[in-house]
Structures are given as C-alpha cells and as structure tokens.
Enzyme design. Structure first.
Site, PDB file in Angstrom:
ATOM      1  N   GLU A  50     -35.991  51.130  17.255  1.00 11.30           N
ATOM      2  CA  GLU A  50     -37.261  51.805  16.986  1.00 11.30           C
ATOM      3  C   GLU A  50     -38.276  51.287  17.996  1.00 11.30           C
ATOM      4  O   GLU A  50     -38.558  50.086  18.046  1.00 11.30           O
ATOM      5  CB  GLU A  50     -37.751  51.531  15.562  1.00 11.30           C
ATOM      6  CG  GLU A  50     -37.035  52.339  14.506  1.00 11.30           C
ATOM      7  CD  GLU A  50     -37.626  52.139  13.120  1.00 11.30           C
ATOM      8  OE1 GLU A  50     -38.678  51.472  12.992  1.00 11.30           O
ATOM      9  OE2 GLU A  50     -37.031  52.626  12.152  1.00 11.30           O
ATOM     10  N   ASP A  61     -49.878  49.926   9.193  1.00 10.32           N
ATOM     11  CA  ASP A  61     -49.308  48.694   9.728  1.00 10.32           C
ATOM     12  C   ASP A  61     -50.078  47.465   9.275  1.00 10.32           C
ATOM     13  O   ASP A  61     -51.304  47.483   9.163  1.00 10.32           O
ATOM     14  CB  ASP A  61     -49.290  48.738  11.262  1.00 10.32           C
ATOM     15  CG  ASP A  61     -48.343  49.796  11.791  1.00 10.32           C
ATOM     16  OD1 ASP A  61     -47.289  49.987  11.156  1.00 10.32           O
ATOM     17  OD2 ASP A  61     -48.657  50.428  12.808  1.00 10.32           O
TER      18      ASP A  61
END
EC number: 4.2.1.20
Length: 279
Positions: A50, A61
């Site tokens: 990823e 995040d």
C-alpha cells in the site's frame, strides 16, 4: 481484479496463508529513501504494497501517518512523484501488487482521467480512497474499474447488514476491514470479534477480507492472520521509519534496514498464523 492481484491471492490460497499487506507513505522522508523502502518490502515478506498518497488534511489518519505525510510534503512529494515511485519500483518487480491509498482531493486536482492513465502506466493495481463513499462511485470508482484498476472499500464495525451490500457492490481486489472505529494507529481489538466480522463480510462476498488498524507486532499479525485473508500493517511501519530519522527528519543509514527488520518479523507471524489456527 488485475492479473497481479488475482495471481497473488490465488497463490496465497494455494499456500494456505494470509497476505501481509504493508503500508508506507510515499516520499517519507524523501523520494530515494522511500523508493529504497519500497524495493526492500517484497524480499522482507510483503505480499501487497500500500503506497500512501500524502495529503495536507488526512482526516482518518492518526498522528504517526499525519506526520509522515507532513514529512513527505515538506520534502516536495506530490501525487506525480508518488506515481513515479511505483514506476521506478516496477523496473525491478512486476509481480507485487501496488495499491495507492489516500484521499480524493489530490486525485481530483490532478484530473481523474489523467490520474488513471498515469496509474496504469506506473503499474498501479488498486486504489483505496477513504473519503469517497459508494454514493460517489461515478467520481472515481466506476472509471477506475472500467480501466481495470481495483477499487478497494473499507468496512468497519459499524457497517451493518443494510449498508454492507452498498459498500461491496463495486468493490474489487479485496475488502479492507478496519478492525475498530477511530483513527489509524489505535490498539488492536479482540481477534474473536474480528473473526465474527470477517465471517459476516464473507457471507456477502467471495473477495478476500483483509484486516488492518492496530497491528504492530508479529504476535498481532499471527492472531489476525488466523482469522483473515490478509493482515494490513501501516502505523507500525511508519513509526519504524520515524524512529530511524535524525532530529530534523532526515533519513539515516538505519532507515531502510529498520523497516526491513520489522517487516521480516511481521511476515514470520503471518506465515505462522494458519499453523496456529490448526493446532
């Protein structure tokens, strides 16, 4: 699925083991170090990569990945240079699937059609765009699928039976089960709860179900790998990178080896997971 993604998960099924999916932020702390990390991941045991797209407002995040994005942006990383990372990686590795992960805004500014053209040319196999719900599939998901690029969806503990079919409708590649509510880097939940959630998702799809958020150690990877088709590790790798840098955020001779050591340990855990489940 792309041929690479298809083949990778088919090979893993034949080996009866889950995938180790490793996330890092493109350009953290700089392009060349990031490329060195990316090139080292498959040999260390990563099955799927990823590749994070840095963005100035990463709402999903946690602090570690936010800081990684800031370091990358400060170093001049852009969406174009993140695609360049994949393009350079493909010169030595044409087998490991690459999934770009991030937010829609940079793609929108870049131009959807141009982005998809460049993603294909760079050897990208899939996209995870965390702020595009199924209701916005026409924006990027449908065009990506039409080009043969997988569009990977996130499912969470709050994705109920009514919502799940909509989430899975245009999903391809694999399903990414976020094992808790909240931001990246949180604590690992009870594997028995994850097992139930994976089973619930599998009742609606034949796609692999991969689990992430909170996996930090080989033992974590082993526990999750026993109940899922893949184990996603992100914040632990980003923290490993951060811990190897100088005080002003520059790479050191330890940066790539530190990541390699961590991923080798995680790979050992993942490879032991099905043996543990069979005992």
């Amino acid at each position: 699925m792309t041929v690479r993604m298809d083949k990778r998960f088919a090979d893993l099924r034949a080996e009866n083991r889950p995938a180790l999916i490793t996330y890092f932020m493109g350009g953290d702390p700089d392009f060349q170090t990031s490329l060195g990390i990316m090139k080292a991941l498959p040999e260390a045991g990563a099955d799927v990569i990823e590749l994070g797209m840095p963005f100035s407002d990463p709402m999903a995040d946690g602090p570690a990945i936010q800081l990684a994005g800031q370091r990358a942006l400060k170093g001049g990383q852009t969406l174009k240079t993140t695609l360049d990372l994949a393009r350079e990686f493909r010169k030595q590795d044409n087998a490991t699937p690459i999934v770009m992960m991030g937010y829609y805004n940079p793609i929108y500014i870049y131009g959807v059609e141009k982005f998809l053209d460049d993603a294909i040319a760079s050897g990208i196999d899939g996209l995870i765009v965390v702020d595009l719900p199924p209701e916005m599939d026409d924006e990027l998901c449908i065009p990506a699928l039409a080009r043969g690029i997988n569009f990977i969806r996130l499912a969470t503990p709050t994705t109920d039976g009514k919502r799940l079919p909509a989430v899975l409708k245009n999903t391809s590649g694999f399903v990414y089960y976020v094992s808790m509510n909240g931001i990246t880097g949180s604590a690992l939940p009870d594997p028995s709860l994850i097992s139930g959630a994976v089973g619930r998702i599998k009742a609606h799809t034949e796609l692999p179900v991969c689990v992430g958020f909170g996996v930090k150690t080989a033992d974590h990877a082993k526990a999750i790998g026993a109940v899922a088709d893949g184990v996603v590790v992100g914040s632990a790798i980003v923290n490993q990178i951060a811990g190897s840098l100088t005080k002003d955020g520059q790479a050191t001779a330890d940066t790539v080896p530190a990541v390699t050591t961590l991923v080798k340990g995680l790979s050992t855990g993942v490879r032991a997971s099905r043996l543990a489940a069979a005992e």
